[in-house]
Write an enzyme that holds these catalytic residues in place. Structure first.
Site, mmCIF file in Angstrom:
data_model
loop_
_atom_site.group_PDB
_atom_site.id
_atom_site.type_symbol
_atom_site.label_atom_id
_atom_site.label_comp_id
_atom_site.label_asym_id
_atom_site.label_seq_id
_atom_site.Cartn_x
_atom_site.Cartn_y
_atom_site.Cartn_z
ATOM 1 C CG ASP A 67 -0.277 -0.201 2.542
ATOM 2 O OD1 ASP A 67 0.976 -0.177 2.584
ATOM 3 O OD2 ASP A 67 -0.978 -0.384 3.535
ATOM 4 C CG ASN A 136 -8.348 0.760 11.652
ATOM 5 O OD1 ASN A 136 -7.432 -0.011 11.362
ATOM 6 N ND2 ASN A 136 -8.768 1.707 10.838
ATOM 7 C CG HIS A 138 -5.611 -0.646 8.555
ATOM 8 N ND1 HIS A 138 -5.468 0.713 8.351
ATOM 9 C CD2 HIS A 138 -4.378 -1.072 8.940
ATOM 10 C CE1 HIS A 138 -4.224 1.056 8.590
ATOM 11 N NE2 HIS A 138 -3.551 0.006 8.937
ATOM 12 C CD GLU A 143 -8.282 2.429 6.999
ATOM 13 O OE1 GLU A 143 -8.175 1.645 7.948
ATOM 14 O OE2 GLU A 143 -7.596 3.464 6.894
HETATM 15 P P1 PGA Z 1 2.482 -0.556 12.229
HETATM 16 O O1 PGA Z 1 1.228 -0.434 11.280
HETATM 17 O O2 PGA Z 1 3.257 -1.753 11.756
HETATM 18 O O3 PGA Z 1 3.241 0.708 12.023
HETATM 19 O O4 PGA Z 1 1.982 -0.734 13.618
HETATM 20 C C1 PGA Z 1 0.440 -1.556 11.065
HETATM 21 C C2 PGA Z 1 -0.643 -1.222 10.088
HETATM 22 O O5 PGA Z 1 -1.222 -0.133 10.174
HETATM 23 O O6 PGA Z 1 -0.949 -2.070 9.246
#
Ligand code: PGA
Length: 240
Positions: A67, A136, A138, A143
């Site tokens: 992404d 959350n 995701h 999302e």
């Molecule tokens: P992070 O993000 O590895 O920085 O905790 C995880 C995500 O949002 O998929």
């Protein structure tokens, strides 16, 4: 979904890296996708070390980006591109054609989605994908409420994701949209490694494991894939 609990982040990172190494050993031209974000940084380091020690050969491997924040590119600290190149691709000996990554600076996001979908049609399905879990739930930028039918697409980012983004950029930035592989592509992967570290992820890890599968918590959908494993450290497992 099998759960592996490591004592700490270093051990967790090594365990996840070994999954990627095993995949590449079994299939040298495997299509690998590893998330950006903070969670996989130790995995990148372990994979670079494995390459330098001759324990893995990435010379035929294909790498796909998961992404990107729309509007951000390599020069933007904390963009997915900046993180993955800085910590991983720049430290491997790869040819340009081994990498397919979303261009967050594109002026035509729909064409960019088509380009990446075309690449996946040619090289996919993904052999091994390493995913973090957002606060959350995701996965990628899918999302809560995301469609199961989505391939590459543009997303209006959830307020939680916008708030969390400050930790990558070091300063608040206007990031309203992202571009991401969709759930359809992610869940078609032959192997999924879902990983989380630290106490702040304990609640969402517990929800991922205990909540019935639902698009409202996208990380729960990984449980529908037979070859899916959850890798967490003790702190992230503390609410299980
Ligand atoms: P992070 O993000 O590895 O920085 O905790 C995880 C995500 O949002 O998929």
């Amino acid at each position: 979904m099998k759960t592996s609990i490591s004592s700490g982040y270093a051990e967790l990172s090594k365990a996840v890296a070994q999954n990627v190494i095993d995949c590449v050993k079994a299939k040298p031209d495997a299509l690998i996708c590893i998330a950006g974000g903070d969670t996989p940084l130790g995995v990148f380091a372990a994979l670079v070390e494995a390459q330098n020690q001759g324990r893995v050969d990435f010379s035929r491997t294909q790498f796909l980006g998961l992404d990107e924040w729309l509007g951000l590119g390599l020069a933007d600290k904390g963009s997915c591109r900046e993180m993955v190149w800085h910590h991983f691709f720049d430290k491997l000996t790869l040819r340009e054609e081994q990498i397919c990554f979303f261009d967050g600076l594109t002026h035509d996001p729909q064409a960019e989605c088509k380009r990446v979908d075309g690449y996946i049609e040619k090289h996919g399905p993904i052999d091994c994908i390493v995913l973090g879990i957002g606060m959350n739930g995701h996965i990628g930028f899918n999302e809560p409420g995301a469609s199961l039918e989505n391939t590459c697409h543009v997303i209006d980012l959830d307020p939680v994701t916008q708030t969390v983004s400050v930790k990558y950029f070091g300063t608040p930035r206007e990031v309203k949209q992202g571009i991401s592989l969709g759930l359809k592509t992610i869940l078609a992967s032959k192997k999924i490694v879902l990983m989380a570290s630290g106490e702040k992820k304990a609640a969402i890890v517990a929800q991922t494991v205990n909540h019935p599968t639902s698009v409202e918590i996208p990380s729960t959908l990984v449980k529908t894939v037979p070859q899916a494993n959850l890798f967490v450290d003790k702190a992230a497992a503390s609410a299980l």
